[in-house]
Scaffold this active site. Structure first.
Site, mmCIF file in Angstrom:
data_model
loop_
_atom_site.group_PDB
_atom_site.id
_atom_site.type_symbol
_atom_site.label_atom_id
_atom_site.label_comp_id
_atom_site.label_asym_id
_atom_site.label_seq_id
_atom_site.Cartn_x
_atom_site.Cartn_y
_atom_site.Cartn_z
ATOM 1 N N GLU A 99 1.217 -1.143 0.421
ATOM 2 C CA GLU A 99 -0.030 0.221 0.355
ATOM 3 C C GLU A 99 1.117 0.991 0.301
ATOM 4 O O GLU A 99 1.333 1.306 1.053
ATOM 5 C CB GLU A 99 -0.849 0.196 1.466
ATOM 6 C CG GLU A 99 -1.664 1.131 1.609
ATOM 7 C CD GLU A 99 -2.996 1.786 2.712
ATOM 8 O OE1 GLU A 99 -2.758 0.738 3.346
ATOM 9 O OE2 GLU A 99 -3.694 2.167 2.017
ATOM 10 N N GLU A 109 5.001 5.210 4.004
ATOM 11 C CA GLU A 109 4.638 6.103 4.551
ATOM 12 C C GLU A 109 5.377 7.364 4.303
ATOM 13 O O GLU A 109 6.345 6.896 4.558
ATOM 14 C CB GLU A 109 3.576 5.940 5.599
ATOM 15 C CG GLU A 109 2.999 7.602 5.925
ATOM 16 C CD GLU A 109 1.761 8.148 4.983
ATOM 17 O OE1 GLU A 109 1.167 8.182 4.067
ATOM 18 O OE2 GLU A 109 2.565 9.356 4.921
ATOM 19 N N ASP A 111 -3.351 11.489 -2.415
ATOM 20 C CA ASP A 111 -3.315 12.917 -2.341
ATOM 21 C C ASP A 111 -3.717 13.351 -3.732
ATOM 22 O O ASP A 111 -3.442 12.895 -4.316
ATOM 23 C CB ASP A 111 -2.013 13.398 -2.225
ATOM 24 C CG ASP A 111 -1.591 13.172 -0.811
ATOM 25 O OD1 ASP A 111 -2.875 13.318 0.160
ATOM 26 O OD2 ASP A 111 -0.348 13.504 -0.146
ATOM 27 N N LYS A 119 -3.928 20.827 -8.324
ATOM 28 C CA LYS A 119 -2.791 22.382 -9.282
ATOM 29 C C LYS A 119 -2.228 21.484 -10.242
ATOM 30 O O LYS A 119 -1.634 21.028 -10.246
ATOM 31 C CB LYS A 119 -2.580 22.870 -8.327
ATOM 32 C CG LYS A 119 -2.986 23.877 -7.281
ATOM 33 C CD LYS A 119 -2.160 25.448 -6.677
ATOM 34 C CE LYS A 119 -2.739 25.817 -5.699
ATOM 35 N NZ LYS A 119 -2.061 25.961 -4.866
ATOM 36 N N ASP A 124 -12.058 9.347 -3.396
ATOM 37 C CA ASP A 124 -13.499 9.499 -3.420
ATOM 38 C C ASP A 124 -13.691 11.133 -4.303
ATOM 39 O O ASP A 124 -14.502 11.759 -4.181
ATOM 40 C CB ASP A 124 -13.497 10.861 -2.084
ATOM 41 C CG ASP A 124 -12.118 12.271 -1.142
ATOM 42 O OD1 ASP A 124 -11.323 11.650 -1.211
ATOM 43 O OD2 ASP A 124 -12.830 12.664 -1.123
ATOM 44 N N GLU A 182 -9.115 4.675 6.988
ATOM 45 C CA GLU A 182 -9.261 5.328 8.038
ATOM 46 C C GLU A 182 -9.840 6.726 6.790
ATOM 47 O O GLU A 182 -11.037 7.608 7.353
ATOM 48 C CB GLU A 182 -7.825 6.435 8.474
ATOM 49 C CG GLU A 182 -7.999 7.493 9.178
ATOM 50 C CD GLU A 182 -7.131 8.321 9.911
ATOM 51 O OE1 GLU A 182 -5.910 7.641 9.215
ATOM 52 O OE2 GLU A 182 -7.442 9.337 10.246
ATOM 53 N N TYR A 183 -9.101 6.971 5.928
ATOM 54 C CA TYR A 183 -9.909 8.379 4.705
ATOM 55 C C TYR A 183 -11.124 7.721 4.341
ATOM 56 O O TYR A 183 -12.198 8.705 4.182
ATOM 57 C CB TYR A 183 -9.256 8.929 4.050
ATOM 58 C CG TYR A 183 -8.525 9.747 4.057
ATOM 59 C CD1 TYR A 183 -6.940 9.862 5.254
ATOM 60 C CD2 TYR A 183 -8.447 10.904 3.302
ATOM 61 C CE1 TYR A 183 -5.928 10.389 5.507
ATOM 62 C CE2 TYR A 183 -7.315 11.340 3.530
ATOM 63 C CZ TYR A 183 -6.471 11.250 5.474
ATOM 64 O OH TYR A 183 -5.128 12.370 4.982
HETATM 65 N N1 SAH Z 1 -4.367 5.601 2.649
HETATM 66 C C1 SAH Z 1 -4.195 6.588 3.852
HETATM 67 C C2 SAH Z 1 -4.080 7.454 3.995
HETATM 68 C C3 SAH Z 1 -4.385 9.018 2.652
HETATM 69 S S1 SAH Z 1 -3.808 10.331 2.584
HETATM 70 C C4 SAH Z 1 -5.951 6.128 3.514
HETATM 71 O O1 SAH Z 1 -6.824 5.932 3.190
HETATM 72 O O2 SAH Z 1 -6.315 6.697 4.953
HETATM 73 C C5 SAH Z 1 -2.132 9.408 1.488
HETATM 74 C C6 SAH Z 1 -1.645 10.113 2.248
HETATM 75 O O3 SAH Z 1 -0.885 9.198 1.110
HETATM 76 C C7 SAH Z 1 -0.603 10.467 3.192
HETATM 77 O O4 SAH Z 1 -0.483 9.606 3.870
HETATM 78 C C8 SAH Z 1 0.703 10.872 2.510
HETATM 79 O O5 SAH Z 1 1.891 11.163 3.607
HETATM 80 C C9 SAH Z 1 0.466 9.452 1.482
HETATM 81 N N2 SAH Z 1 1.770 10.680 0.304
HETATM 82 C C10 SAH Z 1 2.074 10.411 -0.888
HETATM 83 N N3 SAH Z 1 2.822 10.736 -1.506
HETATM 84 C C11 SAH Z 1 3.257 10.050 -1.095
HETATM 85 C C12 SAH Z 1 4.932 9.408 -1.585
HETATM 86 N N4 SAH Z 1 5.335 9.484 -2.559
HETATM 87 N N5 SAH Z 1 5.600 8.224 -0.884
HETATM 88 C C13 SAH Z 1 4.850 7.700 0.380
HETATM 89 N N6 SAH Z 1 3.956 8.699 0.842
HETATM 90 C C14 SAH Z 1 2.975 8.822 0.182
#
Ligand code: SAH
Length: 212
Positions: free
Chosen positions: A43, A68, A117, A121, A153, A191-192
């Site tokens: 993941e 992460e 994320d 933009k 979402d 969580e999200y």
């Molecule tokens: N998957 C989790 C969190 C979603 S938020 C859920 O569904 O609840 C997205 C997460 O991805 C953030 O914590 C951010 O720090 C991480 N993230 C974004 N770009 C990343 C990258 N290049 N490498 C590792 N983590 C990353």
């Protein structure tokens, strides 16, 4: 949202380097052996870990690695995972930009992108974890039967991703624009995801593969 800096996070990650792998390039090609598993799921952007930690309890023949980059958030996930103690999971608290140096070609069975994320933009599209730049890396790391499973979402990110995967030669195996309309006990709620479900927002989900 960025989490406030936790003073315990960095020492905790360093002390638990049996679980949070500091130099993942040293384990390239060895992950299934290390996790004692038949299938390897990764993941990317696992946040506080709810998804991969719950999934690791469902099937001990599947190994899980949570990646992460935010080390404060990663420490929360690592704490939860270590407390639970399943032996079929590990973490990497680094930026997935370098994922191609951590895994060998054909080593990963499934990559999960949960609520990545959106980077709305135009100038930041390259940071999206479903950008063609990342898809090229994933292609090499996945087995020939490999899949990428994405949940979000965010309609804009979902539309962008469908086009991006398609343009890069991936096959859309499954798609849903309201995945939680029916129960899916086989798939943990992240969580999200729980937050968006509580708001009544539909969950988009797609499964991409390299061949039919
Ligand atoms: N998957 C989790 C969190 C979603 S938020 C859920 O569904 O609840 C997205 C997460 O991805 C953030 O914590 C951010 O720090 C991480 N993230 C974004 N770009 C990343 C990258 N290049 N490498 C590792 N983590 C990353």
């Amino acid at each position: 949202m960025r989490m406030r800096k936790k003073t315990w996070a960095e020492p905790f990650l360093n002390e638990n380097n049996h679980f949070v792998i500091q130099e993942p390039q040293n384990n390239q090609g060895q992950w299934k052996k290390i996790l004692n598993c038949e299938k390897l799921h990764v993941e990317i952007g696992c946040g506080k870990g709810d998804y991969f930690i719950q999934m690791s309890s469902m099937d001990s023949t599947v190994g899980w690695i949570g990646i992460e980059k935010d080390r404060n958030v990663a420490a929360v996930a690592a704490k939860k995972a270590i407390d639970l103690g399943n032996s079929n999971m590990l973490m990497i608290a680094l930026d997935a930009e370098n994922i191609d140096s951590w895994f060998a070609p054909n080593e990963i069975d499934v990559i999960h992108l949960n609520f990545s994320d959106p980077w709305p933009k135009a100038g930041y599209r390259k940071r999206r974890l479903s950008h063609g730049k990342f898809l090229e890396k994933y292609r090499n790391l996945l087995t020939s039967e490999g899949q990428i499973i994405m949940k979000t979402d965010n309609q804009g990110l979902f539309e962008f991703s469908l086009a991006e995967f398609s343009q890069n030669g991936w096959i859309l195996e499954e798609v849903s624009v309201d995945f939680r309309r029916v129960d899916h006990p086989e798939d943990a709620i992240s969580e999200y995801e729980a937050k968006f479900m509580a708001l009544g927002q539909p969950i988009y989900r797609a499964v991409f593969a390299l061949k039919v």
